[in-house]
Structures are given as structure tokens and as C-alpha cells.
Scaffold this active site. Structure first.
Site, short mmCIF file in Angstrom:
data_model
loop_
_atom_site.label_atom_id
_atom_site.label_comp_id
_atom_site.label_asym_id
_atom_site.label_seq_id
_atom_site.Cartn_x
_atom_site.Cartn_y
_atom_site.Cartn_z
CG ASP A 68 5.50 4.24 -3.34
OD1 ASP A 68 4.88 3.99 -2.31
OD2 ASP A 68 6.61 3.75 -3.62
CE LYS B 252 -1.70 1.86 -4.28
NZ LYS B 252 -0.36 2.11 -4.78
N GLY C 244 1.84 2.48 2.09
CA GLY C 244 1.79 3.74 2.82
C GLY C 244 0.92 4.70 2.04
CG HIS C 245 -2.82 4.56 1.63
ND1 HIS C 245 -2.94 4.34 0.28
CD2 HIS C 245 -3.14 3.39 2.23
CE1 HIS C 245 -3.32 3.09 0.08
NE2 HIS C 245 -3.44 2.50 1.24
CD GLN D 151 2.00 -3.55 -1.49
OE1 GLN D 151 1.17 -4.44 -1.63
NE2 GLN D 151 2.15 -2.92 -0.35
P1 IMP Z 1 7.67 -6.29 0.73
O1 IMP Z 1 6.31 -6.01 0.20
O2 IMP Z 1 7.98 -5.57 2.00
O3 IMP Z 1 7.97 -7.76 0.80
O4 IMP Z 1 8.75 -5.69 -0.33
C1 IMP Z 1 8.90 -6.23 -1.63
C2 IMP Z 1 9.16 -5.13 -2.66
O5 IMP Z 1 7.98 -4.37 -2.84
C3 IMP Z 1 10.26 -4.14 -2.25
O6 IMP Z 1 10.93 -3.73 -3.43
C4 IMP Z 1 9.48 -2.98 -1.68
O7 IMP Z 1 10.17 -1.76 -1.77
C5 IMP Z 1 8.26 -2.99 -2.59
N1 IMP Z 1 7.07 -2.41 -1.95
C6 IMP Z 1 6.29 -2.99 -1.02
N2 IMP Z 1 5.28 -2.19 -0.69
C7 IMP Z 1 5.40 -1.09 -1.45
C8 IMP Z 1 4.61 0.10 -1.60
O8 IMP Z 1 3.56 0.29 -0.97
N3 IMP Z 1 5.08 1.00 -2.50
C9 IMP Z 1 6.19 0.79 -3.24
N4 IMP Z 1 6.94 -0.29 -3.15
C10 IMP Z 1 6.55 -1.23 -2.26
#
Ligand code: IMP
Length: 447
Positions: free
Chosen positions: A13, A16, A40-41, A220
Site C-alpha cells: 500500500d 506503487k 489494490g492500486h 504488496q
Molecule cells: P494474502 O496475500 O491475502 O494471503 O494476505 C496475507 C497478508 O498480506 C495479510 O496480512 C494481508 O493484509 C497482506 N496483504 C496482502 N496483499 C496486500 C496488499 O496489497 N497491501 C497490503 N497488505 C497486503
């Protein structure tokens, strides 16, 4: 022409999408190489806000080709929805024309979402990301290239649904995957995307050989990397530079620039230790949350907020070797009297300069801060004016002195030059280093 990489330098977040949006007009290809719709962008331009989870952010540049790379896990229903939204907004249907899905990308099916909904430890986004990667690692998952092959093999489809149902029952989920439904889902995916499913690695390799510029878009952030992040509170893919080319199906020698995107502070969604965390109820933590609109793009969950953690940032620099840093959301700190940067941790009485491998140890770390003077709060228009002023030649050097000294300190700690600074959500609210890679023509675009 070489490849450039844009990566999250923190826990995701970082903004990017905006950096990619600025680089994409000079790229012929924008490629996602890992993750899925857990990302999410948000792109804001000309009063339109676009929220995307799967489509590469480079989509806003109409001459840029788009790839969902082989390192990804792709939910076809989400992709279908995003393509419909894009078509509604712009009239364009890029699939098969300038949007291509890797044959090797893993397919997220309803089973993966259901299985993910049982997570209680990590606080995942619930989008089926981990279960889809797990199936791939176990070598039982379906990739896009497999779907056409498996249709017509009813026994195999029945065996797959049996395995899925057995797994669902282990986590207490009673819902079942019916073989007929699975078959009809696979058949829909095959029809809907057959034009776009390609061997994208060779496509990119040829494009690079023709001298085209490739932009590799991370999702991420480094601290959420499955191998190098704050395990087990991480995502399930390799979010770092080493995977940028691998997940795109090309070799690492193509990369010449790697930009790390970091907020001027820190946020984290989901569970896991966060040494510089502040209260969301009052003070600077509340300001970061409220002024920074810190709610997850994917799940809407409030993000946890805290001071800039330079220990974590240095860890991500060690992993990614940034050639430039983009510091985003600096405007959010406006009006705070004092700014803090965490330069080391105290772990059980010892001062340490690295992120411990164990999340239990990281949870016991307390931040050691240095203090910096704040700068005044401005409104959105005033920040944009300041950004416009900077484009007359001064770049980052034209910013007021307390801001420059905060940025200089980040450069000093990380050893990486700051090449761009975000001072508001709008595309125009960016200050680039003069003559640097983000010193590009900035239009007030509409979609
Ligand atoms: P998953 O990727 O859905 O398996 O989640 C694993 C961890 O990564 C959790 O703590 C999510 O909140 C975090 N996470 C996954 N994608 C994002 C992102 O795009 N931004 C911030 N945190 C993320």
C-alpha cells in the site's frame, strides 16, 4: 531497452500505482509478476478514481501492452469484472489485443476463496491467494494452459473436486465443489480468456530484443515477502526484485532500474508485529489514518499506522538494491510538530539494526527514534502548486527546508537517492528530482 522494476519497500500500500502510472507512458509493456487480487492500486486522474486489483496499473497508458505474468495467481471472475469496468469507462476491451495472460499463471477457483475464508492466523485478504499458491507448490493446481486440456476429462475433474472437498472439510467448511459446476467454471474461463492466454515470457523476451521498455509492477511489499518478510504474517509470493523477472518469464540481467516505493510513514494491514505502530485513536497515528485515508483498497479494513521504520526500509534495500526511492504521501505528515524516524530496535535490552527473523522477537522490539522538525499542513491545491513550481527546474531541491532535510535523512540512512516525492493523491501532486527518472511530462489525464 532494459526492464525497470517498481516495488513496495514496506508492508504494501505504498502508492506503487501512482509511480507506475507516471512511468508507463514511456514503457511498451507493464507486467505484474506475482500475487493476485490481494493487491489494490488506486489511480486518481482528472477527477476519476480507478481501483484495480489485477489489471496492471500501466493500463492507463493506452500504448502500453499489459501482461499478467507467470508468477501470478489470477481470479478470472475478478479479471472479468475489472475488464468490464474498464470497458465501461473507456470503451476499450484490451484482452487479446494489448492484455495477455501467461499460460503458466495459476488459476484461482472458488475452492481457493472458500479455503482462504477459514484463515484466522494471518488476517489474509480472503481472496484465495495462499491456497492457489499452495496448490501450485503441491503441483496439483491448474494453470491457464491446463484448462483447455482438462476440459473433456470428466474423471479428472471429478477427482479434482473430490480433493478440494476433502481439503475444505479439514478446515470445517461444509460447502462443496460439485464436479459439474467446476467443469462449467473451467469452460467459461476457457471461452472468456482464450484470446488473451499466451506464452508471455517469450513475448517479453522478443519485445526486449526489439528494444522495447518493460515495466515490472510489484504488488504488496518487501516486508510481506514469503521468504524474507515477517513470516508467517506475510503474503504467499516472493515480492522482491529477484522474482520480478522470474515471475515475468525473463532473466534478471534485463533489469537496470529498481524503484522502491515507501510512504513517508508506515502502514500495515492484517496481523503481525509492527514496531513503530501508533494509536489510531489520537495524535499522529490518527492523522496518518484520517488524512492519508488509510483503508485497504481490497478489503476496506483500516490500516494500522506508524512512524517511518528505517530498519525495515534498510532491510528492503538489502533485498532489492533500489536505484531510487519514491517517498509517497509526504503531505499527510503536514502540521505535525515533530516527525520521527525509527533507526534501530531495542530487543530485550540490546540495540539491533535489522529485522529479526522471528516474528515473536520482532513483536518484542521497541523502536529507537530520532526526531525531526515538522512542516506546515497545506491543502491539496497548495501542494499541487508547490509541485508545479518544482517542475520549473528545481525539482526536489525546491521544496521547503524541513521537508528537504527529512528526505535527505532518508537518503543518508538508506544510501539511496530519493527520485520522487508524492504530495497528494492526484497525478500532478508529485515532485521529481530534476533530470531524474520521474522528471517526466505530467498531464492532467482522464481515462
Ligand atoms: P494474502 O496475500 O491475502 O494471503 O494476505 C496475507 C497478508 O498480506 C495479510 O496480512 C494481508 O493484509 C497482506 N496483504 C496482502 N496483499 C496486500 C496488499 O496489497 N497491501 C497490503 N497488505 C497486503
Amino acid at each position: 531497452m532494459p526492464a525497470r522494476v517498481v516495488l513496495g519497500a514496506q508492508w504494501g500500500d505504498e502508492g506503487k500505482g501512482k509511480a507506475i502510472d507516471q512511468l508507463a507512458p514511456n514503457s511498451q509493456w507493464a507486467v505484474r509478476f506475482q500475487g493476485g487480487n490481494n493487491a489494490g492500486h488506486t489511480i486518481v486522474a482528472g477527477g476519476t478514481t480507478l481501483k484495480m486489483h489485477l489489471l496492471p496499473s500501466g493500463i492507463t497508458a493506452r500504448d502500453c501492452n499489459l501482461v499478467l505474468g507467470c508468477g501470478m495467481v489470477v481470479d478470472p471472475w475478478v479479471l472479468d469484472r475489472e475488464l468490464s469496468e474498464w470497458a465501461e469507462l473507456t470503451g476499450e476491451s484490451p484482452e487479446g489485443k494489448r492484455l495477455f495472460i501467461s499460460e503458466r499463471a495459476a488459476v484461482i477457483l472458488p475452492f481457493h476463496r472458500l479455503y482462504d475464508s477459514a484463515d484466522e492466523l494471518v488476517g489474509t485478504t480472503g481472496r484465495g491467494i495462499g491456497p492457489a499458491y499452495r496448490d501450485r507448490t503441491e503441483r496439483v493446481g491448474l494453470r491457464f494452459v491446463d484448462i483447455g486440456l482438462i476440459l473433456g476429462r470428466d474423471t479428472e475433474i471429478a477427482e479434482i473436486s473430490e480433493r478440494m472437498n476433502a481439503q475444505l472439510s479439514t478446515v470445517g467448511i461444509e460447502e462443496k465443489i460439485e464436479p459439474e459446476q467446476l467443469k462449467s467454471d473451467l469452460s467459461w474461463i476457457h471461452q472468456r480468456f482464450s484470446e488473451a492466454i499466451r506464452a508471455t515470457g517469450p513475448m517479453l523476451d522478443k519485445a526486449l530484443a526489439r528494444g522495447e521498455q518493460v515495466l515490472l509492477e510489484g504488488a504488496q511489499g518487501a516486508m510481506l515477502d514469503i521468504d524474507q518478510g515477517t513470516y508467517p504474517f506475510v503474503t504467499s509470493s516472493i515480492t522482491c526484485r529477484a522474482n520480478a523477472t522470474h515471475g515475468a518469464g525473463i532473466h534478471p540481467g534485463h533489469i537496470d532500474q529498481c524503484y522502491g516505493i515507501t510512504k513517508a510513514y508506515t502502514t500495515r494491514v492484517g496481523n503481525g508485529p509492527f514496531p513503530t505502530e501508533l494509536s489510531l485513536e489520537d495524535g499522529p497515528g490518527k492523522q496518518m489514518s484520517v488524512v492519508g485515508h488509510e483503508f485497504g483498497t481490497t478489503t476496506g479494513r483500516p490500516r494500522r499506522t506508524g512512524w517511518l521504520d528505517a530498519v525495515a526500509l534498510n532491510e528492503s534495500q538489502r533485498l532489492n538494491g533500489y536505484t531510487g526511492l519514491v517517498v509517497t504521501k509526504l503531505d499527510v505528515l503536514g502540521g505535525l510538530e515533530e516527525l520521527k524516524i525509527c533507526t534501530s530496535y531495542n530487543l530485550d535490552g540490546d540495540e539491533i539494526d535489522h529485522v529479526p527473523s522471528s516474528s515473536e522477537e520482532l513483536a518484542r522490539c521497541t523502536p529507537v527514534y530520532e526526531s525531526h522538525p515538522g512542516f506546515p499542513a497545506l491543502d491539496e491545491e497548495e501542494w499541487i502548486e508547490m509541485a508545479e513550481e518544482s517542475r520549473k527546474g528545481g525539482g526536489i531541491d525546491s521544496l521547503p527546508s524541513p521537508i528537504r532535510s527529512y528526505l535527505s535523512r532518508i537518503e543518508e540512512i538508506t544510501g539511496v537517492p530519493v527520485v520522487s516525492v508524492g504530495v497528494g493523491p492526484d497525478r500532478l501532486a508529485s515532485v521529481a528530482s530534476a533530470g531524474g527518472p520521474f522528471d517526466v511530462e505530467m498531464s492532467e489525464a482522464t481515462f
